[in-house]
Design a protein around this motif. Structure first.
Motif, PDB file in Angstrom:
ATOM      1  N   MET A   1       0.879  -0.904  -0.157  1.00 34.26           N
ATOM      2  CA  MET A   1      -0.010   0.302  -0.090  1.00 34.26           C
ATOM      3  C   MET A   1       0.347   1.156  -0.262  1.00 34.26           C
ATOM      4  O   MET A   1       0.660   1.723  -0.544  1.00 34.26           O
ATOM      5  CB  MET A   1      -1.256   0.181   1.538  1.00 34.26           C
ATOM      6  CG  MET A   1      -1.907   1.685   1.906  1.00 34.26           C
ATOM      7  SD  MET A   1      -3.981   0.981   0.644  1.00 34.26           S
ATOM      8  CE  MET A   1      -3.827  -0.494   1.604  1.00 34.26           C
ATOM      9  N   LYS A   2       1.845   1.114   0.758  1.00 35.62           N
ATOM     10  CA  LYS A   2       2.804   2.773   1.038  1.00 35.62           C
ATOM     11  C   LYS A   2       3.587   3.048  -0.535  1.00 35.62           C
ATOM     12  O   LYS A   2       3.580   3.714  -0.986  1.00 35.62           O
ATOM     13  CB  LYS A   2       3.717   2.417   1.768  1.00 35.62           C
ATOM     14  CG  LYS A   2       4.481   3.288   2.092  1.00 35.62           C
ATOM     15  CD  LYS A   2       5.639   3.119   3.389  1.00 35.62           C
ATOM     16  CE  LYS A   2       6.428   4.429   3.389  1.00 35.62           C
ATOM     17  NZ  LYS A   2       7.655   4.691   4.212  1.00 35.62           N
ATOM     18  N   TYR A   3       3.960   1.625  -1.153  1.00 35.82           N
ATOM     19  CA  TYR A   3       4.516   1.670  -2.451  1.00 35.82           C
ATOM     20  C   TYR A   3       3.770   1.912  -3.454  1.00 35.82           C
ATOM     21  O   TYR A   3       4.095   2.854  -4.376  1.00 35.82           O
ATOM     22  CB  TYR A   3       5.392   0.030  -2.767  1.00 35.82           C
ATOM     23  CG  TYR A   3       5.920   0.193  -4.090  1.00 35.82           C
ATOM     24  CD1 TYR A   3       6.980   0.297  -3.405  1.00 35.82           C
ATOM     25  CD2 TYR A   3       4.972   0.325  -5.756  1.00 35.82           C
ATOM     26  CE1 TYR A   3       7.581   0.329  -5.147  1.00 35.82           C
ATOM     27  CE2 TYR A   3       5.787   0.756  -6.813  1.00 35.82           C
ATOM     28  CZ  TYR A   3       7.740   0.327  -6.230  1.00 35.82           C
ATOM     29  OH  TYR A   3       8.352   0.322  -7.524  1.00 35.82           O
ATOM     30  N   LEU A   4       2.323   1.916  -3.497  1.00 39.40           N
ATOM     31  CA  LEU A   4       1.381   2.457  -4.534  1.00 39.40           C
ATOM     32  C   LEU A   4       1.243   3.681  -3.595  1.00 39.40           C
ATOM     33  O   LEU A   4       0.587   4.768  -5.379  1.00 39.40           O
ATOM     34  CB  LEU A   4      -0.193   1.835  -4.313  1.00 39.40           C
ATOM     35  CG  LEU A   4      -0.082   0.013  -4.893  1.00 39.40           C
ATOM     36  CD1 LEU A   4      -1.245  -0.456  -4.533  1.00 39.40           C
ATOM     37  CD2 LEU A   4       0.382   0.087  -6.236  1.00 39.40           C
ATOM     38  N   TYR A   5       1.282   4.031  -2.537  1.00 34.41           N
ATOM     39  CA  TYR A   5       1.219   5.603  -2.772  1.00 34.41           C
ATOM     40  C   TYR A   5       2.277   6.734  -2.997  1.00 34.41           C
ATOM     41  O   TYR A   5       2.691   7.638  -3.803  1.00 34.41           O
ATOM     42  CB  TYR A   5       1.437   6.086  -1.164  1.00 34.41           C
ATOM     43  CG  TYR A   5      -0.465   6.178  -0.520  1.00 34.41           C
ATOM     44  CD1 TYR A   5      -1.667   7.227  -1.159  1.00 34.41           C
ATOM     45  CD2 TYR A   5      -0.940   5.371   0.562  1.00 34.41           C
ATOM     46  CE1 TYR A   5      -2.473   6.926  -0.550  1.00 34.41           C
ATOM     47  CE2 TYR A   5      -2.158   5.293   1.035  1.00 34.41           C
ATOM     48  CZ  TYR A   5      -2.498   6.561   0.913  1.00 34.41           C
ATOM     49  OH  TYR A   5      -4.143   5.982   0.852  1.00 34.41           O
ATOM     50  N   THR A   6       3.683   6.006  -2.517  1.00 34.78           N
ATOM     51  CA  THR A   6       4.632   6.588  -2.830  1.00 34.78           C
ATOM     52  C   THR A   6       5.191   6.668  -4.869  1.00 34.78           C
ATOM     53  O   THR A   6       5.690   8.046  -5.230  1.00 34.78           O
ATOM     54  CB  THR A   6       6.163   5.855  -2.161  1.00 34.78           C
ATOM     55  OG1 THR A   6       6.374   4.656  -2.786  1.00 34.78           O
ATOM     56  CG2 THR A   6       6.034   6.163  -1.311  1.00 34.78           C
ATOM     57  N   HIS A   7       4.888   5.725  -5.649  1.00 30.69           N
ATOM     58  CA  HIS A   7       4.378   5.950  -6.640  1.00 30.69           C
ATOM     59  C   HIS A   7       3.648   6.091  -7.054  1.00 30.69           C
ATOM     60  O   HIS A   7       3.772   6.427  -9.069  1.00 30.69           O
ATOM     61  CB  HIS A   7       5.057   4.553  -7.812  1.00 30.69           C
ATOM     62  CG  HIS A   7       6.433   3.986  -6.430  1.00 30.69           C
ATOM     63  ND1 HIS A   7       7.068   3.954  -5.343  1.00 30.69           N
ATOM     64  CD2 HIS A   7       8.047   4.581  -7.419  1.00 30.69           C
ATOM     65  CE1 HIS A   7       8.467   3.234  -5.092  1.00 30.69           C
ATOM     66  NE2 HIS A   7       7.817   3.582  -6.036  1.00 30.69           N
ATOM     67  N   ALA A   8       2.010   6.491  -7.527  1.00 32.66           N
ATOM     68  CA  ALA A   8       1.609   6.833  -7.815  1.00 32.66           C
ATOM     69  C   ALA A   8       1.377   8.325  -8.752  1.00 32.66           C
ATOM     70  O   ALA A   8       2.069   9.480  -8.098  1.00 32.66           O
ATOM     71  CB  ALA A   8       0.318   6.854  -6.903  1.00 32.66           C
ATOM     72  N   ARG A   9       1.279   8.147  -9.241  1.00 31.39           N
ATOM     73  CA  ARG A   9       0.764   9.990 -10.469  1.00 31.39           C
ATOM     74  C   ARG A   9      -0.002  10.910  -9.340  1.00 31.39           C
ATOM     75  O   ARG A   9      -0.194  12.063  -9.018  1.00 31.39           O
ATOM     76  CB  ARG A   9       0.214  10.393 -11.408  1.00 31.39           C
ATOM     77  CG  ARG A   9       0.634  11.199 -12.460  1.00 31.39           C
ATOM     78  CD  ARG A   9       1.688  11.742 -12.588  1.00 31.39           C
ATOM     79  NE  ARG A   9       2.288  12.975 -13.405  1.00 31.39           N
ATOM     80  CZ  ARG A   9       2.384  13.438 -13.716  1.00 31.39           C
ATOM     81  NH1 ARG A   9       4.027  13.292 -13.131  1.00 31.39           N
ATOM     82  NH2 ARG A   9       2.564  14.759 -14.506  1.00 31.39           N
TER      83      ARG A   9
ATOM     84  N   TYR B   1       1.026  13.267   3.581  1.00 35.49           N
ATOM     85  CA  TYR B   1       2.118  12.910   4.345  1.00 35.49           C
ATOM     86  C   TYR B   1       3.649  11.935   3.628  1.00 35.49           C
ATOM     87  O   TYR B   1       4.537  11.878   3.763  1.00 35.49           O
ATOM     88  CB  TYR B   1       2.089  10.993   5.411  1.00 35.49           C
ATOM     89  CG  TYR B   1       3.098  11.722   6.810  1.00 35.49           C
ATOM     90  CD1 TYR B   1       3.676  12.700   7.097  1.00 35.49           C
ATOM     91  CD2 TYR B   1       3.763  10.092   6.145  1.00 35.49           C
ATOM     92  CE1 TYR B   1       4.019  11.808   8.198  1.00 35.49           C
ATOM     93  CE2 TYR B   1       4.762   9.984   7.358  1.00 35.49           C
ATOM     94  CZ  TYR B   1       5.424  11.223   8.428  1.00 35.49           C
ATOM     95  OH  TYR B   1       6.417  10.767   9.142  1.00 35.49           O
ATOM     96  N   LEU B   2       2.879  10.722   2.492  1.00 34.63           N
ATOM     97  CA  LEU B   2       3.829   9.913   1.720  1.00 34.63           C
ATOM     98  C   LEU B   2       3.971  10.665  -0.082  1.00 34.63           C
ATOM     99  O   LEU B   2       4.088  10.203  -0.343  1.00 34.63           O
ATOM    100  CB  LEU B   2       2.834   8.517   1.719  1.00 34.63           C
ATOM    101  CG  LEU B   2       2.809   7.692   2.639  1.00 34.63           C
ATOM    102  CD1 LEU B   2       2.106   6.122   2.846  1.00 34.63           C
ATOM    103  CD2 LEU B   2       4.132   7.805   3.149  1.00 34.63           C
ATOM    104  N   GLY B   3       3.701  12.432  -0.051  1.00 37.55           N
ATOM    105  CA  GLY B   3       4.039  13.035  -0.849  1.00 37.55           C
ATOM    106  C   GLY B   3       3.167  12.661  -2.144  1.00 37.55           C
ATOM    107  O   GLY B   3       3.396  13.042  -3.410  1.00 37.55           O
ATOM    108  N   CYS B   4       1.895  11.943  -2.043  1.00 39.43           N
ATOM    109  CA  CYS B   4       1.414  11.629  -3.219  1.00 39.43           C
ATOM    110  C   CYS B   4       0.494  13.014  -3.417  1.00 39.43           C
ATOM    111  O   CYS B   4      -0.512  12.827  -2.078  1.00 39.43           O
ATOM    112  CB  CYS B   4       0.489  10.236  -3.038  1.00 39.43           C
ATOM    113  SG  CYS B   4      -0.512   9.680  -4.499  1.00 39.43           S
ATOM    114  N   PRO B   5       0.423  13.542  -4.706  1.00 38.03           N
ATOM    115  CA  PRO B   5      -1.179  14.440  -5.424  1.00 38.03           C
ATOM    116  C   PRO B   5      -2.171  14.492  -5.133  1.00 38.03           C
ATOM    117  O   PRO B   5      -2.950  12.564  -5.970  1.00 38.03           O
ATOM    118  CB  PRO B   5      -0.651  14.609  -6.421  1.00 38.03           C
ATOM    119  CG  PRO B   5       0.698  14.630  -6.689  1.00 38.03           C
ATOM    120  CD  PRO B   5       1.106  13.136  -6.011  1.00 38.03           C
TER     121      PRO B   5
END
Length: 407
Positions: free
Chosen positions: A287-295, A315-319
């Motif tokens: 889940m964290k990976y999906l956040y941090t690499h998503a557009r 928090y994870l820098g995901c727009p």
């Protein structure tokens, strides 16, 4: 002062509720510096009555419940029979007990319970009640608030009783407070605003999922309830492909709550099935990976008043793209792009903006960084301690507390 912290089942399959409860469990360390804590849970017969782990005491209240009623009532009895049995067969014949939790409070010297989720019990022991939403009142037309599996009448009775009897009520923001006051006869002086903390997994390692990820994708972590509004995202994908010649990919995670087949059918009908990955259950690391690499993360839920995934995204820098309901606007401020949850064109415009403009992404992340600093410094435990301090002063009028006067 001893506090009985009551948890629901926190298995990951429960989605957002699991994340919230596991996060709260992690906050108890700071609270234990001020108050004695025992964690109460329903463990059936699988677990012993009392267990000590990581410096915390866990009490399986089901062990007490089963012990209090004859064996012939336990195996196949419904809640109503169990509750009747509890009143008849307690160890002490005191008639003012309403539930096994009152007996547990006497047995373990618990001064107050804190229900970390919207529980449904009868008791006379003081308690703090957490309520995430009153969706059945705000959105009564939705199937999940009216069908037998949700039991509108039962939930309504529960809310009315628990909110009336609670010593304090916890809700996430001012919108949530106003919804409670507009729908129930509750004194506003009992309500405390305690926003969600950052989810525990945001501080831990991430792991790439085993499935293939598109170069640019949007992410939506939500179980398939109708109010989660996956339909608007599917329609937005179709609009972007048809009108803008843009293929936007989306990853849906979360378990099926009855609406997944409809969403899959809608995607096929609109010709965008190839753009959607119905990933189902993923681990917290994934889940964290999906956040941090998503557009970007699209939070399409039509129900507030606030939610925890938007905090995770910030928090994870995901727009973040989110519905423009009042609770979300209060919760996120300028840290998100807002859209009308019933208008796929409104959502499509936000998605196109993030896909086609790096400057727009940068500008949004700069605004989110301001909120990230706020949520990173926020102490959920301090808010709970403040509420417990209020009760300690109150209970000093009828019970001596060795900790009184130490702070």
């Amino acid at each position: 002062m001893k506090v009985g912290v009551y948890f629901d089942d926190v298995t990951p399959e429960k989605g957002g509720a699991s994340s919230i409860l596991k996060t709260i469990e992690g906050e108890l360390g700071k609270i234990r510096e001020q108050y004695e804590i025992v964690i109460c849970y329903n463990g059936g017969r699988k677990f012993p009555y009392k267990t000590d782990r990581d410096g915390l005491t866990y009490i399986n209240v089901d062990r007490l419940r089963y012990k209090s009623i004859p064996k012939m009532f336990v195996k196949n009895a419904g809640n109503s029979i169990r509750n009747a049995g509890l009143r008849l067969f307690y160890h002490s014949p005191r008639i003012y007990r309403e539930s096994y939790l009152d007996y547990l409070a006497e047995k373990e010297n618990i001064d107050i319970y804190w229900f970390t989720y919207p529980a449904d019990v009868d008791l006379t022991t003081p308690f703090i009640y957490t309520i995430w939403d009153i969706g059945h009142r705000v959105m009564p037309a939705f199937p999940e608030t009216t069908k037998p599996m949700y039991r509108w009448n039962g939930h309504e009775t529960q809310c009315a009783r628990m909110l009336a009897k609670a010593t304090f009520i916890l809700t996430g923001n001012e919108t949530g407070k106003q919804e409670i006051l507009q729908n129930y006869s509750v004194m506003g002086s009992k309500i405390r605003i305690v926003p969600f903390p950052v989810s525990f997994f945001c501080y831990e390692n991430e792991s790439k999922p085993g499935f293939e990820l598109p170069k640019d994708y949007f992410f939506y972590p939500a179980q398939f309830w109708p109010h989660k509004n996956h339909a608007c995202i599917v329609k937005a994908l179709a609009f972007l492909r048809r009108e803008k010649n843009i293929d936007a990919h989306v990853i849906f995670t979360g378990s099926d709550k009855g609406n997944k087949a409809y969403i899959k059918g809608l995607a096929e009908k609109l010709g965008v099935s190839d753009l959607i990955n119905f990933a189902g259950f993923v681990s917290y690391e994934e889940m964290k990976y999906l956040y941090t690499h998503a557009r970007g993360m699209v939070f399409a839920s039509l129900m507030g008043p606030n939610n925890i995934p938007p905090i995770e995204a910030v928090y994870l820098g995901c727009p973040l793209i989110i519905t423009d309901i009042p609770g979300h606007k209060e919760q996120m401020g300028e840290s998100a792009l807002f859209f009308d949850g019933y208008d796929e064109k409104s959502l499509a415009a936000c998605m196109e903006k993030l896909l086609c403009s790096d400057e727009a992404v940068k500008a949004l992340l700069e605004k989110q960084e301001l909120m990230r600093k706020e949520v990173a410094s926020y102490s959920y435990a301090d808010r709970i301690i403040s509420v417990l301090d209020e009760f300690r002063r109150m209970s000093g009028t009828w019970k001596y507390d060795d900790s009184m006067g130490k702070q």
